[in-house]
Design a protein around this motif. Structure first.
Motif, short mmCIF file in Angstrom:
data_model
loop_
_atom_site.label_atom_id
_atom_site.label_comp_id
_atom_site.label_asym_id
_atom_site.label_seq_id
_atom_site.Cartn_x
_atom_site.Cartn_y
_atom_site.Cartn_z
N GLY A 150 1.22 -0.88 0.25
CA GLY A 150 -0.47 -0.44 0.02
C GLY A 150 0.53 1.41 -0.33
O GLY A 150 0.27 2.37 -0.28
N LYS A 151 2.46 1.10 0.39
CA LYS A 151 2.73 2.65 0.70
C LYS A 151 3.53 2.38 -0.53
O LYS A 151 4.06 3.52 -1.31
CB LYS A 151 3.80 2.55 2.00
N LEU A 152 3.87 1.55 -1.32
CA LEU A 152 4.26 1.64 -2.77
C LEU A 152 3.60 2.07 -3.61
O LEU A 152 2.56 2.56 -3.98
CB LEU A 152 4.36 0.27 -3.53
N PRO A 153 4.79 3.27 -4.81
CA PRO A 153 3.64 4.44 -5.83
C PRO A 153 3.30 3.48 -6.89
O PRO A 153 2.01 4.27 -7.27
CB PRO A 153 5.25 5.56 -6.22
N TYR A 154 3.22 2.13 -7.04
CA TYR A 154 2.39 1.96 -7.87
C TYR A 154 1.99 0.71 -7.96
O TYR A 154 2.00 0.47 -6.95
CB TYR A 154 3.69 1.97 -9.61
N LYS A 155 0.79 0.15 -8.49
CA LYS A 155 0.23 -1.65 -8.19
C LYS A 155 0.31 -2.03 -8.83
O LYS A 155 -0.14 -3.18 -8.49
CB LYS A 155 -1.47 -0.72 -8.00
N GLY A 156 1.08 -2.04 -10.00
CA GLY A 156 1.63 -3.44 -10.77
C GLY A 156 1.70 -2.93 -11.94
O GLY A 156 2.10 -2.01 -12.55
N GLY A 157 2.51 -4.25 -12.51
CA GLY A 157 3.03 -3.88 -13.85
C GLY A 157 4.60 -4.31 -13.77
O GLY A 157 4.77 -4.22 -12.89
N VAL A 158 5.38 -4.16 -15.02
CA VAL A 158 6.97 -4.05 -14.64
C VAL A 158 7.71 -2.91 -14.61
O VAL A 158 6.61 -1.56 -14.94
CB VAL A 158 7.65 -4.45 -16.15
N MET A 159 8.04 -2.80 -13.37
CA MET A 159 8.78 -1.68 -13.34
C MET A 159 10.79 -1.66 -12.65
O MET A 159 10.97 -2.62 -12.32
CB MET A 159 7.39 -1.37 -11.73
N LEU A 160 11.13 -0.69 -12.37
CA LEU A 160 12.68 -0.41 -12.48
C LEU A 160 12.39 -0.38 -10.93
O LEU A 160 11.52 0.43 -10.46
CB LEU A 160 13.20 0.45 -13.10
N PRO A 161 13.86 -1.25 -10.36
CA PRO A 161 13.30 -1.03 -8.90
C PRO A 161 13.20 1.08 -8.23
O PRO A 161 13.04 1.02 -6.80
CB PRO A 161 14.71 -1.62 -8.50
N GLY A 162 14.25 1.31 -8.63
CA GLY A 162 14.68 2.63 -8.81
C GLY A 162 13.17 3.81 -8.39
O GLY A 162 12.95 4.53 -8.05
#
Length: 191
Positions: A150-162
């Motif tokens: 819940g504290k991560l800025p995006y809810k899903g998908g392929v993302m870069l760690p930074g």
């Protein structure tokens, strides 16, 4: 080139780090333009520091490695005799437990603003980077996703760690619990 802050001679790192940093920033701007619209894309040069004599050895072994890696027979030589082509730094058996326990890393980062008087200096340090710190980082970031989704800025998908973990303080806390520490060393901003 001598770098005063790290007291080493720096060489350009040819890995993918700068591309990953730029891609993370582009991703953040694309996914959240309101928050990052005034943030310019970074101009990045990723370097690593060495003692002056080590820099010459690195260039020499790098040239040999680059040449051999272009050919199948060269790859076979590199895989068969890694200690001969790395000055003994690598060997088939890998590091011993004692070498792993004694190993550590410390990375220095310097980010400049519009002038060299505007800067932030930070370090990241931890245990042996390859066999010890890397798996600890992967587990800590996986736990961050499980425990603090819940504290991560995006809810899903392929993302870069930074892009996904950059603003999540819980990720840094879990990394620190595992001996991987980020520290702000110095800031200077011209008024």
């Amino acid at each position: 080139i001598y770098h005063e802050f790290t007291d080493t001679h720096i060489m350009k790192f040819v890995g993918a780090d700068s591309a990953a940093i730029k891609s993370s920033q582009r991703y953040r701007i694309l996914r959240n333009p309101e928050k990052y619209e005034d943030t310019p894309l970074p101009r990045i040069s990723v370097c690593f520091g060495l003692e002056k004599s080590s820099a010459y050895w690195t260039v020499g072994y790098g040239a040999i490695f680059t040449t051999l890696a272009r050919f199948k027979w060269g790859c076979n030589l590199l895989h068969s005799y890694p200690e001969n082509f790395s000055g003994g730094m690598f060997r088939k058996e890998g590091p011993t437990d004692e070498e792993l326990s004694k190993g550590s890393f410390k990375m220095h980062s310097v980010a400049y603003g519009a002038t060299k008087e505007e800067f932030v200096r930070a370090t990241c340090s931890g245990p042996e980077p390859g066999y010890v710190a890397t798996p600890k980082m992967l587990v800590a970031l996986a736990l961050t996703v499980l425990r603090h989704r819940g504290k991560l800025p995006y809810k899903g998908g392929v993302m870069l760690p930074g892009a996904v973990f950059g603003d999540c303080q819980e990720a840094y806390g879990l990394l620190q619990e595992n001996g991987i520490v980020f520290e702000l060393v110095k800031e200077a901003v011209v008024s």
